[in-house]
Design an enzyme around this catalytic site. Sequence first.
Site, short mmCIF file in Angstrom:
data_model
loop_
_atom_site.label_atom_id
_atom_site.label_comp_id
_atom_site.label_asym_id
_atom_site.label_seq_id
_atom_site.Cartn_x
_atom_site.Cartn_y
_atom_site.Cartn_z
N LYS A 191 -6.84 13.71 -17.45
CA LYS A 191 -5.81 14.34 -17.95
C LYS A 191 -5.95 15.04 -19.21
CE LYS A 191 -1.16 13.11 -19.88
NZ LYS A 191 -0.37 11.85 -20.04
N LYS A 244 -4.53 16.26 -13.93
CA LYS A 244 -3.15 16.96 -14.66
C LYS A 244 -3.77 17.58 -15.92
CE LYS A 244 0.52 15.15 -17.10
NZ LYS A 244 1.29 14.18 -17.83
N TYR A 309 7.97 19.29 -9.95
CA TYR A 309 9.28 19.55 -10.13
C TYR A 309 9.87 20.51 -9.34
CZ TYR A 309 7.80 17.55 -14.40
OH TYR A 309 7.26 16.75 -15.30
C1 PBG Z 1 3.21 10.77 -20.73
C2 PBG Z 1 3.16 12.10 -19.81
C3 PBG Z 1 3.14 13.39 -20.28
C4 PBG Z 1 3.41 13.96 -19.01
C5 PBG Z 1 3.43 13.10 -18.13
N1 PBG Z 1 3.29 11.71 -18.66
C6 PBG Z 1 3.07 13.96 -21.57
C7 PBG Z 1 1.85 13.90 -22.37
O1 PBG Z 1 1.07 13.52 -22.14
O2 PBG Z 1 2.14 14.31 -23.50
C8 PBG Z 1 3.35 15.50 -18.94
C9 PBG Z 1 4.26 15.99 -17.73
C10 PBG Z 1 4.63 17.33 -17.51
O3 PBG Z 1 4.28 18.19 -18.58
O4 PBG Z 1 5.19 17.82 -16.56
N2 PBG Z 1 1.99 10.66 -21.43
#
Ligand code: PBG
Length: 320
Positions: A191, A244, A309
């Site tokens: 991530k 991600k 989405y």
């Molecule tokens: C929570 C989380 C985030 C997203 C999913 N879980 C935000 C972040 O890490 O700041 C982002 C999902 C998206 O942008 O669609 N930690």
Amino acid sequence: MFRTRRLRKTAAIRRLVKETSLSVDDFIYPLFIEEGHNIETEIASMSGIKRFSLDRISKELDEVVALKIPAVLLFGIPSNKDNEGTETWNENGIMQKSIRFIKQNYPDLYVITDVCFCEYTSHGHCGIIHENDVDNDATLVNIAKQVISHAKAGVDMVAPSGMMDGTIEMVRQSLDNSGFSDLPIMAYSVKYASAFYGPFRDAADSAPTFGDRKTYQMDPANREEGLRKATFDDEEGADILMVKPALSYLDIIRDLKNNFDRPIACYNVSGEYAMIKAAAEKGWIDGEKVMMESLLSMKRAGADIIITYFAKEAARILNK
Ligand code: PBG
């Protein structure tokens, strides 16, 4: 001469040589559930996506089920935030209530929870703050509490997204020790600290109030590190490995696909969604075609599962 065009001549032969196809079976649809009553709020930066209170969410869930989307990924938006995000393990918290509601009324819909703190902490970071940074090991203790409370509420799978080291080992052990050895874990393994999360942070009310997430989320410049991180999660017992965001990280999706004998997921994040929606609304691109092409590219890169989405819209096209 090599003539690659021979196999592109008609629609029928193109179907025969097609290497990748999308299916509604690939999709997980994210849902934002807000504590309170009578809430159904459009998220300005994510056209078509709303925050719902539980009393208004049935229509949305009916659609998801009718479209044959197999799973939802839940994000809770609580009324109360505090320093540690203690609301995350409240058995009557918004996540716990949502899990119970969905499993009672839609028993076949697969419910996954995002396990994190940023929507629940007053500072918006993904754990406990110590000396201006998130304290890894102190946060792990709270992750375990959160996961167990989701498990007790009846969740089907947990997806820890906070990027704390040792998360998967901690979650696996806590689940196993509490009688939930059958409950799988989808790890947000690779991530990145990405600007593509911008619209989500509006949607989930989870932007950090100071600093950024660069001490825990990964540097977008790094590829080798992604493999290293996924290796730890794999060894610690993750059932599914996730990358991600998706579109700017298709190389990482392929790396994981080639290196691990696990299902690979990717998260087609809010900013990726917003860009396509915005350009389509301006009439600058064909939104449907660009949506399908980008989802296909994630599949081609190696994703077995796509969190998106677009799930409902794409399902409508695929189910035709
Ligand atoms: C929570 C989380 C985030 C997203 C999913 N879980 C935000 C972040 O890490 O700041 C982002 C999902 C998206 O942008 O669609 N930690």
